[in-house]
Design an enzyme around this catalytic site. Structure first.
Site, PDB file in Angstrom:
ATOM      1  N   TRP A  45      16.193  33.643   6.401  1.00  0.00           N
ATOM      2  CA  TRP A  45      17.105  33.389   5.286  1.00  0.00           C
ATOM      3  C   TRP A  45      18.269  32.700   4.912  1.00  0.00           C
ATOM      4  O   TRP A  45      18.704  31.915   3.999  1.00  0.00           O
ATOM      5  CB  TRP A  45      17.378  35.026   4.693  1.00  0.00           C
ATOM      6  CG  TRP A  45      17.951  34.977   3.220  1.00  0.00           C
ATOM      7  CD1 TRP A  45      17.367  34.868   1.941  1.00  0.00           C
ATOM      8  CD2 TRP A  45      19.300  35.281   2.852  1.00  0.00           C
ATOM      9  NE1 TRP A  45      18.556  35.150   1.143  1.00  0.00           N
ATOM     10  CE2 TRP A  45      19.492  35.626   1.686  1.00  0.00           C
ATOM     11  CE3 TRP A  45      20.433  35.646   4.075  1.00  0.00           C
ATOM     12  CZ2 TRP A  45      21.057  35.563   1.189  1.00  0.00           C
ATOM     13  CZ3 TRP A  45      21.680  35.709   3.482  1.00  0.00           C
ATOM     14  CH2 TRP A  45      21.847  35.668   2.009  1.00  0.00           C
ATOM     15  N   HIS A  46      19.000  32.724   6.311  1.00  0.00           N
ATOM     16  CA  HIS A  46      20.435  32.127   6.251  1.00  0.00           C
ATOM     17  C   HIS A  46      20.181  30.799   6.267  1.00  0.00           C
ATOM     18  O   HIS A  46      21.046  29.832   5.962  1.00  0.00           O
ATOM     19  CB  HIS A  46      21.130  32.420   7.327  1.00  0.00           C
ATOM     20  CG  HIS A  46      21.837  33.887   7.252  1.00  0.00           C
ATOM     21  ND1 HIS A  46      21.197  35.258   7.345  1.00  0.00           N
ATOM     22  CD2 HIS A  46      22.906  34.317   6.794  1.00  0.00           C
ATOM     23  CE1 HIS A  46      22.098  36.038   7.394  1.00  0.00           C
ATOM     24  NE2 HIS A  46      23.168  35.543   6.861  1.00  0.00           N
ATOM     25  N   GLY A  47      18.862  30.232   6.884  1.00  0.00           N
ATOM     26  CA  GLY A  47      18.764  28.817   6.975  1.00  0.00           C
ATOM     27  C   GLY A  47      17.569  28.288   7.616  1.00  0.00           C
ATOM     28  O   GLY A  47      16.829  28.925   8.400  1.00  0.00           O
TER      29      GLY A  47
END
Length: 479
Positions: A320-322
């Site tokens: 989700w962060h990257g």
């Protein structure tokens, strides 16, 4: 529009003055004007991509709203089918904009993503989940208003970087007596959190970021001392950047008679990785626990299934962060650490608290290397320098650190030592502030203005505003 700008200060002032006036005529008028200012915030200065991004978010909001209205007025089977279809829409949009390049090896990529899409998607999914489980207390079709939902989706203090709003914590506030009617305690507490957040971001996070960026730009020239400064610097930079954002958002929201959930609770004081995730980005942790971990079975289906669920949740958190292997590896590290802690059980709690804190803090520092590094190779290079490099602090680490303040100190005759003095001061203050117990949101509830406190807040806000020209964007705005 970024928080760290004079245009945002003007927008906030207009919102704090005009929205309460509009709300005196009617609550819907206040909501409509608030939503209008949220649209201005989203579009300001970002060009065509901002307009396209707003269209994507608006369409997603319509999908969620229509699904909620339809499911709440229909039978059980259509309800689940409609909600699942809407959830699939949001997941597909997120994957298309942010992860298409990753899945195709870079062969196909849109090249951009709407601002705040990751936070928006999780917030919409949380809404759909709470409607489906009837946890949302305003779930009756007649009471699910379009204007309120539009504000929920585009709420400018949180739209770009959170915290992720829980529906049952937001909508009731829109109908409370305090909405757009803040008292003097609210205003004082709001200004306190706002000025503190600005200082965290502009004076601490960006100063530490100058050291971190210098280190990553010269990985081959790092000494062991320099590498550890870069590692610790990013640990502190990320905290003050994101918690600073949340403090600014919380303060701005409080000025309008609303309250945001706690998103940070002194995470670097944690005695375990599990405790760390109860204190760091709390709204994300809560979302993943309630919307992914529990539906997967949580810890109710045996030990091995529990371990698998933990690992999956943290892999999702990393992704989700990257869209990159570094983020996946970071998520895997945290998942494995929690599995190890769970397997150790009470044996871990028998260790001295100082040892448990030191082990947790060291692990978090090392794991953040993979979160920040542009590649696994770069992360390995930094860690190699940390454990086998030479002594001394390279001059390039302080080249861009507080340039105006460095010039002022040099003019006083400190010369080359000015940079090192500021480096020591920034790290000392940052460590002290990060490890101090308590958090801004809780202190707001007991905050009482005094002459000294007002002076300190004004000085911090003015100092931050004067430094706006060199401020970078918030890190979590990239996610």
């Amino acid at each position: 529009m970024g928080f760290q700008s004079l245009s945002f200060l003007l927008l906030l002032a207009l919102t704090a003055v005009l929205c309460p006036l509009a709300a005196k005529k009617s609550r819907p008028a206040g909501i409509a004007l608030f939503t209008f200012f949220s649209v201005i915030f989203y579009l300001w200065g970002l060009g065509i991509h901002a307009m396209l991004g707003l269209a994507v978010l608006a369409l997603g909001s319509l999908v969620t709203f229509a699904a909620a209205r339809t499911s709440l007025s229909g039978p059980e089977k259509p309800k689940k089918r409609v909600l699942l279809t809407a959830a699939a829409w949001h997941i597909a949009v997120l994957l298309g904009f942010k992860y298409l390049g990753f899945f195709t090896g870079g062969a196909v990529s849109l090249g951009w993503a709407p601002l705040g899409l990751s936070f928006f998607t999780f917030q919409q999914l949380w809404f759909l989940k709470e409607v489906g489980t009837r946890q949302f207390s305003l779930s009756e079709p007649a009471r699910l208003r379009g204007d309120e939902f539009a504000l929920f989706s585009l709420f400018f203090p949180t739209v770009s970087s959170g915290p992720i709003l829980r529906p049952d914590g937001f909508f009731p506030q829109l109908r409370s007596e305090n909405f757009l009617r803040p008292d003097w305690d609210d205003r004082a507490a709001g200004l306190y959190a706002f000025s503190l957040g600005m200082a965290k971001k502009v004076l601490l996070a960006d100063s530490l970021g100058a050291v971190v960026n210098g280190g990553y730009a010269h990985l081959d020239g790092l000494t062991a001392h320099g590498a550890w400064l870069v590692i610790l610097g990013y640990t502190l930079q990320l905290y003050f950047d994101f918690s600073g954002y949340c403090d600014i958002a919380t303060g701005a929201t409080r000025l309008l008679g609303l309250r945001l959930p706690i998103n940070f609770d002194s995470p670097y004081r944690s005695l375990s990785v599990g405790e760390f995730w109860k204190r760091w980005h709390i709204t994300l942790t809560t979302f993943l626990r309630e919307c992914l971990y529990f539906p997967l079975g949580g810890s109710r289906r045996g030990e091995m299934r529990t371990y698998g669920n933990i690992l999956l949740v943290f892999l999702v958190s990393g992704f989700w962060h990257g869209a990159g292997w570094t983020f996946l590896f970071w998520g895997l590290l945290h998942g494995l650490a929690q599995v190890a802690e769970r397997a150790a059980g009470v044996r871990l709690t028998r260790l001295p608290k100082t040892l448990r804190w030191a082990g947790t803090f060291l692990f978090v520092n090392l794991a953040w290397v993979f979160f920040r590094a542009p590649s696994l190779a770069a992360a390995a290079s930094l860690l190699r320098s940390a454990f086998s490099g030479g002594a001394g602090i390279p001059a390039f680490l302080t080249e861009n650190l507080l340039p105006s303040e460095t010039t002022a100190l040099s003019a006083l005759g400190l010369g080359p030592s000015a940079g090192n003095l500021l480096l020591a001061a920034v790290f000392f203050i940052a460590l002290l502030a990060a490890l101090k117990p308590g958090n801004t949101v809780r202190r707001m509830d007991t905050f009482r203005p005094t002459g000294l406190r007002c002076a300190v807040c004004c000085i911090l806000l003015a100092w931050a505003a004067l430094s706006f020209s060199g401020v970078t964007t918030f890190i979590y705005a990239n996610f």
